[in-house]
Design a protein around this motif. Structure first.
Motif, short mmCIF file in Angstrom:
data_model
loop_
_atom_site.label_atom_id
_atom_site.label_comp_id
_atom_site.label_asym_id
_atom_site.label_seq_id
_atom_site.Cartn_x
_atom_site.Cartn_y
_atom_site.Cartn_z
N PRO A 178 1.86 3.60 -10.68
CA PRO A 178 1.33 2.38 -10.06
C PRO A 178 2.37 1.29 -9.84
CG PRO A 178 0.62 2.55 -12.35
CD PRO A 178 1.25 3.85 -12.00
N ALA A 179 3.43 1.28 -10.61
CA ALA A 179 4.44 0.24 -10.46
C ALA A 179 5.14 0.30 -9.11
CB ALA A 179 5.47 0.33 -11.59
N VAL A 180 5.19 1.49 -8.52
CA VAL A 180 5.86 1.64 -7.21
C VAL A 180 4.85 1.99 -6.12
CG1 VAL A 180 8.07 2.27 -8.23
CG2 VAL A 180 6.42 4.07 -7.66
N ALA A 181 3.56 1.79 -6.41
CA ALA A 181 2.52 2.18 -5.45
C ALA A 181 2.66 1.44 -4.13
CB ALA A 181 1.14 1.95 -6.06
N TRP A 182 3.04 0.16 -4.19
CA TRP A 182 3.08 -0.60 -2.93
C TRP A 182 4.22 -0.12 -2.03
CZ3 TRP A 182 7.15 -3.76 -1.35
CH2 TRP A 182 8.09 -4.12 -2.32
N GLN A 183 5.35 0.32 -2.63
CA GLN A 183 6.41 0.88 -1.80
C GLN A 183 5.97 2.19 -1.16
OE1 GLN A 183 6.82 -0.27 -4.98
NE2 GLN A 183 8.93 -0.95 -5.36
N VAL A 184 5.29 3.02 -1.94
CA VAL A 184 4.76 4.28 -1.41
C VAL A 184 3.74 3.98 -0.30
CG1 VAL A 184 3.47 6.38 -1.97
CG2 VAL A 184 5.15 5.47 -3.59
N ALA A 185 2.97 2.91 -0.48
CA ALA A 185 1.95 2.56 0.51
C ALA A 185 2.57 2.21 1.86
CB ALA A 185 1.10 1.40 0.00
N TRP A 186 3.71 1.54 1.85
CA TRP A 186 4.37 1.23 3.13
C TRP A 186 4.74 2.52 3.87
CZ3 TRP A 186 3.58 -2.80 5.66
CH2 TRP A 186 3.66 -4.09 5.14
N VAL A 187 5.33 3.45 3.14
CA VAL A 187 5.73 4.71 3.75
C VAL A 187 4.50 5.47 4.25
CG1 VAL A 187 6.87 6.94 3.37
CG2 VAL A 187 7.80 4.86 2.32
N TRP A 188 3.47 5.50 3.43
CA TRP A 188 2.24 6.21 3.78
C TRP A 188 1.57 5.58 5.00
CZ3 TRP A 188 0.13 10.55 3.94
CH2 TRP A 188 -1.25 10.76 3.94
N ALA A 189 1.60 4.26 5.08
CA ALA A 189 1.01 3.58 6.24
C ALA A 189 1.70 4.01 7.53
CB ALA A 189 1.11 2.06 6.07
N VAL A 190 3.01 4.16 7.49
CA VAL A 190 3.76 4.60 8.67
C VAL A 190 3.38 6.04 9.03
CG1 VAL A 190 6.06 5.15 9.56
CG2 VAL A 190 5.69 3.05 8.28
N VAL A 191 3.27 6.90 8.02
CA VAL A 191 2.91 8.30 8.26
C VAL A 191 1.52 8.40 8.87
CG1 VAL A 191 2.43 10.52 7.15
CG2 VAL A 191 4.43 9.20 6.46
N VAL A 192 0.57 7.65 8.31
CA VAL A 192 -0.80 7.69 8.84
C VAL A 192 -0.84 7.11 10.25
CG1 VAL A 192 -3.18 6.91 8.51
CG2 VAL A 192 -1.82 7.59 6.54
N ALA A 193 -0.09 6.06 10.51
CA ALA A 193 -0.05 5.47 11.85
C ALA A 193 0.52 6.46 12.86
CB ALA A 193 0.77 4.19 11.84
N LEU A 194 1.57 7.16 12.48
CA LEU A 194 2.13 8.18 13.37
C LEU A 194 1.13 9.29 13.62
CD1 LEU A 194 5.78 8.46 11.97
CD2 LEU A 194 5.09 7.49 14.17
N SER A 195 0.42 9.68 12.57
CA SER A 195 -0.61 10.71 12.71
C SER A 195 -1.72 10.24 13.65
CB SER A 195 -1.18 11.07 11.35
OG SER A 195 -2.05 12.16 11.43
N ALA A 196 -2.11 8.97 13.52
CA ALA A 196 -3.14 8.42 14.39
C ALA A 196 -2.68 8.42 15.84
CB ALA A 196 -3.50 7.01 13.95
N GLY A 197 -1.44 8.01 16.08
CA GLY A 197 -0.90 8.02 17.43
C GLY A 197 -0.85 9.43 18.01
N HIS A 198 -0.46 10.38 17.19
CA HIS A 198 -0.41 11.78 17.63
C HIS A 198 -1.80 12.28 17.99
CE1 HIS A 198 -0.54 16.17 16.69
NE2 HIS A 198 0.53 16.17 17.46
N ARG A 199 -2.79 11.97 17.15
CA ARG A 199 -4.16 12.42 17.41
C ARG A 199 -4.71 11.78 18.69
NH1 ARG A 199 -5.30 12.59 11.27
NH2 ARG A 199 -5.72 14.80 10.93
N MET A 200 -4.39 10.52 18.90
CA MET A 200 -4.83 9.85 20.12
C MET A 200 -4.26 10.53 21.36
SD MET A 200 -4.49 5.90 18.79
CE MET A 200 -4.81 5.18 20.40
N LEU A 201 -2.96 10.85 21.31
CA LEU A 201 -2.31 11.48 22.44
C LEU A 201 -2.83 12.89 22.68
CD1 LEU A 201 -0.11 11.46 24.62
CD2 LEU A 201 1.52 12.23 22.87
N ILE A 202 -2.88 13.71 21.62
CA ILE A 202 -3.33 15.08 21.77
C ILE A 202 -4.81 15.15 22.16
CG2 ILE A 202 -3.66 17.28 20.56
CD1 ILE A 202 -0.75 16.59 21.26
#
Length: 208
Positions: A178-202
């Motif tokens: 949990p001490a580094v959860a917010w850093q992981v969250a930034w990376v995860w947010a980017v991954v999910v956003a890229l996934s969302a963009g990919h799903r929108m396009l496909i």
């Protein structure tokens, strides 16, 4: 991205466990409800910084969620009465509630316990919202257009970088570290956003 691999590895063991649990009093919907209750319990435990119980509740919740589908398929194969549509609806809405609640619980727990910023978790929730909208809209329109993707699940899922397996893993990392959860969250947010963009396009291209 990892869901097809996870299904190949876990389908047979989960089917065996579902067979062992197959009792008249235990329905797939009750397993879904159990997973929902445990997931909400995990979110609540994270909010009060009980990280170990939150992790255990999260993992058991996802196990219950993974067993409702095999049990439902087993019942349908045996000719038992049941509605795959309502079960699938309950399952996906329960998943969204658990995922969102867990993000909120981790955000509350880490901002209180580690003075972490809340913004990365808010961005994760926004990315979840767009990502979920993309694949649910595709599933609905694809079915009406006769272009649904049948992989044995109730909905037509467009693949992406962020799927169920990755989500389970990232949420577990938050609860484990949990001490580094917010850093992981930034990376995860980017991954999910890229996934969302990919799903929108496909999805757009598939439905043209």
């Amino acid at each position: 991205m990892l869901d097809p691999v996870a299904r190949r590895v876990l389908d047979a063991p989960l089917a065996r466990v579902a067979g062992a649990l197959d009792r008249p009093w235990l329905s797939p919907d009750r397993l879904t409800a159990l997973g929902l209750a445990l997931g909400l319990g995990s979110a609540a435990a994270a909010a009060v910084q009980q990280w170990a119980p939150a992790l255990v509740l999260w993992l058991v919740s996802r196990l219950a969620d993974g067993l409702d589908g095999p049990l439902a398929r087993r019942r349908r194969t045996a000719g038992a009465a049941g509605d795959a549509g309502s079960g699938g609806f309950f399952d996906i809405t329960a998943d969204f509630l658990v995922y969102g609640s867990t993000v909120l619980g981790v955000a509350i727990g880490t901002t209180r316990g580690f003075d972490a910023p809340w913004e990365p978790f808010a961005v994760v929730l926004l990315a979840y919202y767009v990502n979920g909208t993309a694949f649910l809209a595709f599933s609905s329109i694809a079915e009406r257009a006769g272009r649904q993707l049948d992989d044995g699940r109730s909905l037509s899922f467009l693949g992406g970088l962020a799927e169920g397996t990755e989500t389970i893993a990232v949420h577990a990392i938050w609860l484990l570290l949990p001490a580094v959860a917010w850093q992981v969250a930034w990376v995860w947010a980017v991954v999910v956003a890229l996934s969302a963009g990919h799903r929108m396009l496909i999805g757009y291209r598939s439905l043209r």
